[in-house]
Design a protein around this motif. Structure first.
Motif, PDB file in Angstrom:
ATOM      1  N   TRP B  33       0.852  -1.168   0.000  1.00 16.17           N
ATOM      2  CA  TRP B  33       0.000   0.000   0.000  1.00 16.17           C
ATOM      3  C   TRP B  33       0.896   1.229   0.000  1.00 16.17           C
ATOM      4  O   TRP B  33       1.989   1.218   0.567  1.00 16.17           O
ATOM      5  CB  TRP B  33      -0.862   0.037   1.259  1.00 16.17           C
ATOM      6  N   HIS B  35       0.870   5.765   0.336  1.00 13.77           N
ATOM      7  CA  HIS B  35       0.131   6.872   0.923  1.00 13.77           C
ATOM      8  C   HIS B  35       0.746   8.210   0.525  1.00 13.77           C
ATOM      9  O   HIS B  35       1.923   8.291   0.168  1.00 13.77           O
ATOM     10  CB  HIS B  35       0.194   6.803   2.453  1.00 13.77           C
ATOM     11  N   VAL B  37       1.101  11.897   2.611  1.00 15.67           N
ATOM     12  CA  VAL B  37       0.985  12.589   3.900  1.00 15.67           C
ATOM     13  C   VAL B  37       1.509  14.006   3.679  1.00 15.67           C
ATOM     14  O   VAL B  37       2.502  14.191   2.982  1.00 15.67           O
ATOM     15  CB  VAL B  37       1.817  11.887   4.991  1.00 15.67           C
ATOM     16  N   TYR B  95       4.542  14.357   1.278  1.00 14.21           N
ATOM     17  CA  TYR B  95       5.407  13.182   1.344  1.00 14.21           C
ATOM     18  C   TYR B  95       4.660  11.960   0.809  1.00 14.21           C
ATOM     19  O   TYR B  95       3.481  11.768   1.133  1.00 14.21           O
ATOM     20  CB  TYR B  95       5.788  12.875   2.791  1.00 14.21           C
ATOM     21  N   ARG B 100       3.576  -0.806   5.682  1.00 19.81           N
ATOM     22  CA  ARG B 100       3.613  -2.235   5.894  1.00 19.81           C
ATOM     23  C   ARG B 100       2.899  -2.493   7.211  1.00 19.81           C
ATOM     24  O   ARG B 100       3.231  -1.866   8.227  1.00 19.81           O
ATOM     25  CB  ARG B 100       5.058  -2.730   5.970  1.00 19.81           C
ATOM     26  N   ASP B 101       1.899  -3.352   7.165  1.00 23.00           N
ATOM     27  CA  ASP B 101       1.133  -3.639   8.384  1.00 23.00           C
ATOM     28  C   ASP B 101       0.623  -2.358   9.044  1.00 23.00           C
ATOM     29  O   ASP B 101       0.749  -2.166  10.254  1.00 23.00           O
ATOM     30  CB  ASP B 101       1.969  -4.443   9.375  1.00 23.00           C
ATOM     31  N   LEU B 102       0.086  -1.470   8.234  1.00 22.68           N
ATOM     32  CA  LEU B 102      -0.591  -0.250   8.695  1.00 22.68           C
ATOM     33  C   LEU B 102       0.356   0.758   9.338  1.00 22.68           C
ATOM     34  O   LEU B 102      -0.080   1.653  10.064  1.00 22.68           O
ATOM     35  CB  LEU B 102      -1.735  -0.596   9.660  1.00 22.68           C
ATOM     36  N   THR B 103       1.669   0.624   9.096  1.00 23.86           N
ATOM     37  CA  THR B 103       2.666   1.561   9.613  1.00 23.86           C
ATOM     38  C   THR B 103       3.436   2.147   8.437  1.00 23.86           C
ATOM     39  O   THR B 103       3.769   1.449   7.491  1.00 23.86           O
ATOM     40  CB  THR B 103       3.641   0.839  10.555  1.00 23.86           C
ATOM     41  N   PHE B 104       3.760   3.434   8.523  1.00 21.78           N
ATOM     42  CA  PHE B 104       4.526   4.085   7.459  1.00 21.78           C
ATOM     43  C   PHE B 104       6.005   3.815   7.703  1.00 21.78           C
ATOM     44  O   PHE B 104       6.621   4.436   8.568  1.00 21.78           O
ATOM     45  CB  PHE B 104       4.253   5.588   7.456  1.00 21.78           C
ATOM     46  N   ASP B 105       6.585   2.861   6.962  1.00 22.93           N
ATOM     47  CA  ASP B 105       7.952   2.457   7.272  1.00 22.93           C
ATOM     48  C   ASP B 105       9.025   3.164   6.457  1.00 22.93           C
ATOM     49  O   ASP B 105      10.184   3.205   6.884  1.00 22.93           O
ATOM     50  CB  ASP B 105       8.110   0.935   7.198  1.00 22.93           C
ATOM     51  N   TRP B 107       9.653   6.855   3.969  1.00 22.25           N
ATOM     52  CA  TRP B 107       9.123   8.131   3.508  1.00 22.25           C
ATOM     53  C   TRP B 107      10.059   8.737   2.471  1.00 22.25           C
ATOM     54  O   TRP B 107      11.259   8.555   2.518  1.00 22.25           O
ATOM     55  CB  TRP B 107       9.025   9.115   4.672  1.00 22.25           C
ATOM     56  N   GLY B 108       9.468   9.472   1.549  1.00 23.20           N
ATOM     57  CA  GLY B 108      10.275  10.271   0.642  1.00 23.20           C
ATOM     58  C   GLY B 108      10.713  11.560   1.310  1.00 23.20           C
ATOM     59  O   GLY B 108      10.367  11.825   2.469  1.00 23.20           O
TER      60      GLY B 108
END
Lengths: 110, 117
Positions: B33, B35, B37, B95, B100-105, B107-108
């Motif tokens: 997934w 996102h 932000v 950004y 992964r597993d609902l955590t933002f691991d 970032w750009g």
């Protein structure tokens, strides 16, 4: 979705421990263990420091730890170092299948 | 090495449009997934939008619903954000982030969007 509540600032001396709180609701922090913490230095991208309330990604110092009780999560940093000075954000998945962050806490190392 | 590189930001007038891109490398893009932000100047992080691995499902923050569209091209390893009817309060660093597993691991570095006349 309202932002999670964090203190605007905390401070501590080198070597000391500090704790940053993150208060949510029964629709986010209180119902899911998908609470994470991010460190952001000025002008830089956020970096994941804690996930799933208590877990540390590879490479993050064990001086950083997370916990949760009810609708409040906490980040504790022990043995404060100068480089820990940064903004810290908590984040959580929500029951609306969205995500919410806290307003951020500025950590000052005195 | 995981890399996310945003582009497409700039100055746009209120009511205008802009399309952001996020080129990724170092991982199998189609497995995650993705996102967007955003962070207004001097303010906190605000989640904007999420897209499933195959692009079949998307969700948005209420503040952008109906104005922004997230999409992805798994052949090009690129995430997009089409922003229409832009307002002054959309001014922010945007950004892209992997989850992964609902955590933002990851970032750009972000791309700045300024909405002003």
């Amino acid at each position: 979705q309202s932002a999670l509540t964090q203190p605007a600032s905390v401070s501590g001396s080198p070597g000391q421990s500090i704790t940053i709180s993150c208060t949510g609701t029964s629709s986010d922090v209180g119902v899911y263990d998908y609470v994470s913490w991010y460190q952001q230095h000025p002008g830089k991208a956020p970096k994941l420091f804690i996930f799933d309330v208590t877990k540390r990604p590879s490479g993050v110092s064990n001086r950083f730890s997370g916990s949760k009780s009810g609708i409040t999560a906490s980040l504790t940093i022990s043995g404060l170092q100068a480089d820990d000075e940064a903004d810290y954000y908590c984040g959580s998945y929500t029951s609306s299948s969205t995500w919410v962050f806290g307003g951020g806490t500025r950590l000052t190392v005195l | 090495e995981v890399q996310l590189v945003e582009s497409g930001g700039g100055l746009v007038q209120p009511g205008g449009s802009l399309r952001l891109s996020c080129a990724v490398s170092g991982f199998t893009f189609s497995d995650y997934w993705m996102h967007w932000v955003r962070q207004a100047p001097g303010k906190g992080l605000v989640w904007v939008s999420r897209i499933f691995t195959d692009g079949t499902d998307t969700t948005y923050a209420d503040s952008v619903k109906g104005r922004f569209t997230i999409s992805r091209d798994n052949r090009k390893n690129t995430l997009y954000l089409q922003m229409d009817s832009l307002r002054a309060d959309d001014t922010a660093i945007y950004y892209c982030a992997r989850s992964r597993d609902l955590t933002f691991d990851y970032w750009g570095q972000g791309t700045l969007v300024t909405v002003s006349s």
